[in-house]
Motif scaffolding. Structure first.
Motif, PDB file in Angstrom:
ATOM      1  N   PHE A   1       0.628  -8.409  -9.321  1.00  0.00           N
ATOM      2  CA  PHE A   1       1.846  -8.220  -8.263  1.00  0.00           C
ATOM      3  C   PHE A   1       2.302  -7.041  -8.372  1.00  0.00           C
ATOM      4  O   PHE A   1       1.966  -5.923  -9.363  1.00  0.00           O
ATOM      5  CB  PHE A   1       2.931  -9.319  -9.127  1.00  0.00           C
ATOM      6  N   ARG A   2       3.361  -6.739  -7.923  1.00  0.00           N
ATOM      7  CA  ARG A   2       4.171  -5.535  -7.629  1.00  0.00           C
ATOM      8  C   ARG A   2       4.566  -4.910  -8.993  1.00  0.00           C
ATOM      9  O   ARG A   2       5.087  -5.395  -9.815  1.00  0.00           O
ATOM     10  CB  ARG A   2       5.554  -5.676  -6.881  1.00  0.00           C
ATOM     11  N   GLN A   3       4.323  -3.510  -9.094  1.00  0.00           N
ATOM     12  CA  GLN A   3       4.628  -2.757 -10.204  1.00  0.00           C
ATOM     13  C   GLN A   3       5.889  -2.108 -10.173  1.00  0.00           C
ATOM     14  O   GLN A   3       6.607  -1.594 -11.141  1.00  0.00           O
ATOM     15  CB  GLN A   3       3.523  -1.773 -10.822  1.00  0.00           C
TER      16      GLN A   3
ATOM     17  N   PHE B   1       9.337  -2.004  -7.276  1.00  0.00           N
ATOM     18  CA  PHE B   1      10.038  -2.556  -6.026  1.00  0.00           C
ATOM     19  C   PHE B   1      10.456  -1.531  -4.923  1.00  0.00           C
ATOM     20  O   PHE B   1      10.732  -0.412  -5.125  1.00  0.00           O
ATOM     21  CB  PHE B   1      11.356  -3.038  -6.780  1.00  0.00           C
ATOM     22  N   ASP B   2      10.004  -1.902  -3.696  1.00  0.00           N
ATOM     23  CA  ASP B   2      10.105  -1.026  -2.737  1.00  0.00           C
ATOM     24  C   ASP B   2      11.480  -1.033  -1.921  1.00  0.00           C
ATOM     25  O   ASP B   2      11.861  -2.150  -1.387  1.00  0.00           O
ATOM     26  CB  ASP B   2       8.882  -1.348  -1.545  1.00  0.00           C
TER      27      ASP B   2
ATOM     28  N   TYR C   1      10.817 -10.186  -8.207  1.00  0.00           N
ATOM     29  CA  TYR C   1       9.951  -8.917  -8.589  1.00  0.00           C
ATOM     30  C   TYR C   1      10.416  -8.859 -10.386  1.00  0.00           C
ATOM     31  O   TYR C   1       9.513  -8.738 -10.820  1.00  0.00           O
ATOM     32  CB  TYR C   1      10.509  -7.692  -7.938  1.00  0.00           C
TER      33      TYR C   1
ATOM     34  N   LYS D   1       7.884  -9.303 -13.300  1.00  0.00           N
ATOM     35  CA  LYS D   1       7.568  -8.261 -14.127  1.00  0.00           C
ATOM     36  C   LYS D   1       7.766  -8.572 -15.545  1.00  0.00           C
ATOM     37  O   LYS D   1       6.980  -8.026 -16.397  1.00  0.00           O
ATOM     38  CB  LYS D   1       8.670  -7.181 -13.875  1.00  0.00           C
TER      39      LYS D   1
ATOM     40  N   ASP E   1       4.266 -13.665  -5.486  1.00  0.00           N
ATOM     41  CA  ASP E   1       5.267 -12.216  -5.398  1.00  0.00           C
ATOM     42  C   ASP E   1       5.295 -12.213  -3.998  1.00  0.00           C
ATOM     43  O   ASP E   1       5.993 -10.963  -3.672  1.00  0.00           O
ATOM     44  CB  ASP E   1       3.899 -11.155  -5.666  1.00  0.00           C
ATOM     45  N   ASP E   2       5.460 -13.282  -2.958  1.00  0.00           N
ATOM     46  CA  ASP E   2       5.715 -13.235  -1.542  1.00  0.00           C
ATOM     47  C   ASP E   2       7.224 -13.933  -1.489  1.00  0.00           C
ATOM     48  O   ASP E   2       7.336 -15.027  -1.603  1.00  0.00           O
ATOM     49  CB  ASP E   2       4.630 -13.702  -0.902  1.00  0.00           C
TER      50      ASP E   2
END
Length: 319
Positions: A13-15, A17-18, A241, A245, A262-263
């Protein structure tokens, strides 16, 4: 085997956050500026400063505007809402705070009727005051404490908890689940008889400028900034997120997702369907307008955030 596979999936998953092109939501209304002026004006009559902060973000968002005051008066940091924080990280937090010059720290849960840590407040404060010069207040036999902190960390709950514990009286300060309940520095509130101690409750005051987007999101997730200033959809995405994490995956069973995800759109759709959060909207077709039922993503995001703030999705320290 299933747990191993789940953790492997989470690792993908995302490492980060955008944040995109978002800007920090700085919230510094008039009552905060007025409250800060009032706090500074009362300092000469204060023996000790108690700073209340959220235990889930022990380093993020502590107002640098308070630092000048903290440097000249005895100071106790109370990390409230410990029931929502991952206390396995307590020693790490204490060591880092000590490196930053904060050595007097108590974890607390001000809403619990019998929190043993709340019983330590008066003895600690008394020792701090008696071991520090009181200057023109030396002859005064009563102690006056100033309670400070950012919004919605439980300052008023702290005041009420001390009254409940030491003088067996109820609420003196209004409390609520959103920031901005206390609007001004209140008159003195007695919280103890031996020694005679009074508190001044104050409005939550954020820094006029929040240091980073990451800090702003943590503050938003803890309810320190009004949700609509950031957007509940964005807060919900940052929550997802954060849970992934820190491998806090109870949301999967809570909302019957089957596996971590993660969506945020997929998660909110599942939440809306499970809770029956739907809305009817008009759709334009080639044969005319029709009314269809679709998931209510806003209602799902609200529930996702609300359940986290109640501690039902696991304990976490985000810093």
């Amino acid at each position: 085997m299933r747990i191993y596979q789940t953790l492997c999936n989470v690792a993908k998953f995302r490492q980060f956050f955008d944040f995109g092109n978002r800007e920090i939501a700085n919230w510094f209304p008039g009552h905060m500026a007025k409250g800060l002026r009032q706090m500074k004006a009362t300092l000469k009559n204060v023996d000790c400063i108690i700073e209340v902060h959220d235990a889930r973000i022990p380093f993020s968002g502590r107002n640098p505007l308070f630092q000048e005051s903290l440097a000249i008066k005895p100071h106790l940091l109370v990390l409230n809402k410990m029931d929502l924080a991952d206390l396995s990280e307590k020693q790490r937090v204490l060591k880092q705070l000590k490196r930053e010059g904060v050595s007097n720290v108590l974890f607390a849960d001000c809403l619990t009727q019998r929190d043993e840590n709340m019983k330590k407040v008066v003895p600690v404060v008394t020792e701090l005051i008696e071991s520090s010069p009181r200057f023109h207040r030396t002859e005064n036999m009563e102690y006056c404490l100033l309670v400070i902190g950012i919004p919605n960390v439980g300052k008023s709950s702290f005041v009420n908890a001390l009254r409940r514990l030491h003088i067996k009286k109820g609420k003196a300060s209004k409390v609520g689940g959103e920031p901005g309940i206390t609007k001004a520095v209140l008159s003195r509130i007695q919280v103890c008889e031996r020694p005679l101690i009074y508190l001044l409750d104050t409005p939550g005051v954020l820094p006029p400028k929040i240091e980073s987007l990451e800090t702003g999101m943590k503050l938003s997730l803890c309810g320190t900034i009004l949700d609509h200033l950031v957007g509940e959809d964005v807060i919900a995405d940052y929550l997802l997120y954060t849970l992934n994490k820190h491998e806090k995956l109870s949301y999967v069973d809570k909302y019957e997702l089957g596996e971590p995800c993660d969506d945020i759109q997929h998660v909110l759709k599942k939440i809306a369907v499970k809770l029956g959060k739907t809305q009817r909207v008009k759709a334009i077709t080639g044969v005319g307008d029709i009314t269809i039922t679709v998931p209510n993503y806003s209602a799902a995001a609200y529930d996702f955030i609300r359940v986290f703030r109640k501690g039902e999705l696991g304990r976490v320290i985000m810093d």
